[in-house]
Motif scaffolding. Structure first.
Motif, mmCIF file in Angstrom:
data_model
loop_
_atom_site.group_PDB
_atom_site.id
_atom_site.type_symbol
_atom_site.label_atom_id
_atom_site.label_comp_id
_atom_site.label_asym_id
_atom_site.label_seq_id
_atom_site.Cartn_x
_atom_site.Cartn_y
_atom_site.Cartn_z
ATOM 1 N N SER A 189 0.859 -1.183 0.000
ATOM 2 C CA SER A 189 0.000 0.000 0.000
ATOM 3 C C SER A 189 0.898 1.237 0.000
ATOM 4 O O SER A 189 2.117 1.122 0.043
ATOM 5 C CB SER A 189 -0.953 -0.024 1.191
ATOM 6 N N ARG A 190 0.251 2.379 -0.089
ATOM 7 C CA ARG A 190 1.021 3.624 -0.207
ATOM 8 C C ARG A 190 1.790 3.874 1.092
ATOM 9 O O ARG A 190 1.250 3.774 2.181
ATOM 10 C CB ARG A 190 0.055 4.767 -0.474
ATOM 11 N N HIS A 191 3.064 4.229 0.947
ATOM 12 C CA HIS A 191 3.858 4.567 2.133
ATOM 13 C C HIS A 191 3.613 6.028 2.486
ATOM 14 O O HIS A 191 3.604 6.875 1.597
ATOM 15 C CB HIS A 191 5.352 4.333 1.850
ATOM 16 N N PRO A 192 3.384 6.312 3.752
ATOM 17 C CA PRO A 192 3.047 7.701 4.125
ATOM 18 C C PRO A 192 4.141 8.696 3.733
ATOM 19 O O PRO A 192 3.854 9.876 3.562
ATOM 20 C CB PRO A 192 2.874 7.633 5.651
ATOM 21 N N ASN A 193 5.360 8.238 3.585
ATOM 22 C CA ASN A 193 6.445 9.156 3.231
ATOM 23 C C ASN A 193 6.692 9.249 1.719
ATOM 24 O O ASN A 193 7.564 10.006 1.294
ATOM 25 C CB ASN A 193 7.763 8.728 3.909
ATOM 26 N N ALA A 194 5.943 8.482 0.946
ATOM 27 C CA ALA A 194 6.200 8.477 -0.502
ATOM 28 C C ALA A 194 5.804 9.809 -1.123
ATOM 29 O O ALA A 194 4.753 10.373 -0.801
ATOM 30 C CB ALA A 194 5.443 7.331 -1.165
#
Lengths: 96, 96, 96, 96, 96, 96, 96, 96, 96, 96
Positions: free
Chosen positions: G85-90
């Motif tokens: 899933s999407r990484h919060p830091n991406a």
């Protein structure tokens, strides 16, 4: 009867030095007592680790447990235990 | 120098009986030769398994490899090897 | 003395059916012989696996090895073996 | 129904001795209660470890969980659980 | 009673195609029979693997073993089995 | 979409009882909210362990992560996650 | 949706060279088809191993399974699969 | 050059909230700096875990170590690292 | 750049002796070629095992894969690969 | 004699910064002393981890243990140790 016991010792690095010294001294005394009575037939340090192989020669599984669980460092030790028997290729009393 | 070598033997169940017998005989002869020369200081069967502990007493890492890789059953054996040193609690020559 | 032995049986799926039947029959006869003599105190199937727990009650490590390595299916079995002793909380002879 | 449960106990070495004693006493009482009611059919110490095999004989999976999770030392114990069934080679009621 | 069984299927890549087809057909028939009788409550494929989770709802450990060991592919399957009980947070009959 | 998540909970035995109670209560509320909305399709306790299987039915990998990482006990939980798909042998909507 | 799949390929060393070539060619064609349709977003060789990481971008768990199980070499491959899933830091769309 | 790094983050649940916030903020800034400079080519969250896959694109093994060991959360992270190379089946620059 | 590669060689015991000899000869020639060109900086036998550590010094991850996958025994070898960088405590060029 | 030792260092993240600095400085001094005397023949950082490979060249197993157990960070280090011998394919003194 013989048992091969591998012991890894995990003393916390921040253990109080006095407690540690006492523990080490008690362990030595206990271990050498078992060696004198023949219940520890041999003990070797694993090179490069705080670990050892200990060859127990005791009456039975009960005595093995008493000897190992009585180690002053037992609460800090994890063990693997293997019951041994005579190897068919062993010469004379070598394997006993 | 001492080394503790644990060996698990995996002979295929369908190995030709004659091949197997020859292998077992060759292994016994080889193992007893090493025992006579003192390079195998002791050998024990692990109870309940086709496995053993073998305590080697050899000149160095080279000789250890020669001894172990020369086992007739070596292609069927998986090993774990640990270099041993004197345990600080060992009495007299017990640990040597 | 008591030992808990967990056995996993790995018969090749393509084993000749006659060989397999003979093996199964021999295993049953051997196992029941050990049960009758009391050397296998109990045996249980692990639900959902071709595996079992076998509680051995034998004289010593030697007899344990003889019993286990004598299993007709031994070449197809991998084992874990643990020596047992009396639990301090066990009632009466329950733990023996 | 039978279940084989292997328990490893990890009491912190620096646990307050009074807490430890109480815990050990509570565990003993609880364990012996389960033995008296037949829900623990047998319990053995693993020689050389702070570990045990416990054979549970309970009504179902629910009662198993109640019994195990009710152990006073449960927060310090890691378990492996295996459901058991009758072994086809078991004699009489041996395997029940 | 509920059990979660994870199965990994290891069919040899060179299995005879006819044998394979028969095996797959027999497995399907057997599995659907267990689903119709409610003994398999649910079955899911693990995405990206020849593996599945199978939720069994059976009378007891015996029936679980009969169901699993009766799978036509059982000789090619390795399983992990976990006995389930009601989760304290489960709503209504969700967890049954 | 379905995912099978196995969770092991490792609450420290010396966690402040009030903190623990709040955590348990928050977990229950959160879990039941997910059950009511259908995102947790089922939850089972692993008998004999502080562990569970949780079957998630969510829109996608993102929602799965939100649901799992939002668990009040998440910092104390270790998970294994497996994406599920329809099993070719599943009847009707059984596998969905 | 994204999934990271690590694949280890275990072709038998004695596989018939013609069969092997056909398998390699079929795998290449299949893999490149998935790349062209965007369902394999990226594929990398693990240096020093017959293994790869494969980043799948597919509609759902079903499509993931179809893609992976359709690999001509699937019977020789063992996989580990992780839903992403999407990484919060991406940053931006980097993580999609 | 490309490397696939899987990171598991183990922040102690009782970490001081202010320390934690600062750590999370520093991690984000550091990670986004590496993304902007192209040294982190992509980063994904593993769904259901406090873990991620991070694809590094750096000059060499030295720079990889600098980047990873410079992570503010590095003391709390355990990593697996795999060097990547071009997959023979990769299309165009897809695998670079 | 440096990489430490540990290789375990699993030649089938029943490999045709001629094939085996050719394989061993080809491996030796290939390995010595890489040593002469400096791409294998050092190679050591693991005492007591059919295994080795091989220190590669190559341009990049690509060349590493070419070198390792080109080993004549590659189909029989399983590897672990670790990228190396300069150790902060290394003296002079010792660590390069 | 040569030994390959892989070391993982686990310094607690909350170690007092002054203690940590002293430890790092002492480690550096000790390590460089062993390098100057030739007992550490080479040392490499594992890229992306707080770990290293250390190639020891010492007289025997005893000296190996003295060197490793004397590391100031030894209480925080876990090791794997492998005795090395000359590889049959090694050129000249490359493998010594």
């Amino acid at each position: 009867m013989l048992y091969m016991v591998r012991m890894e010792v995990n003393l916390p690095p921040d253990l109080d030095p006095t407690v540690r010294e006492r523990l080490v001294a008690a362990e030595r005394e206990y271990s050498q007592g078992l060696q004198r009575s023949g219940r520890i037939a041999a003990i070797w340090r694993v090179s490069g680790q705080f670990a050892n192989y200990c060859l127990f020669d005791v009456a039975d599984n009960e005595e093995l447990h008493e000897c190992v669980s009585g180690l002053p460092m037992f609460p800090y030790i994890s063990t693997t235990v293997e019951a041994l028997s005579r190897h068919p290729n062993a010469l004379g009393a070598t394997g006993s």
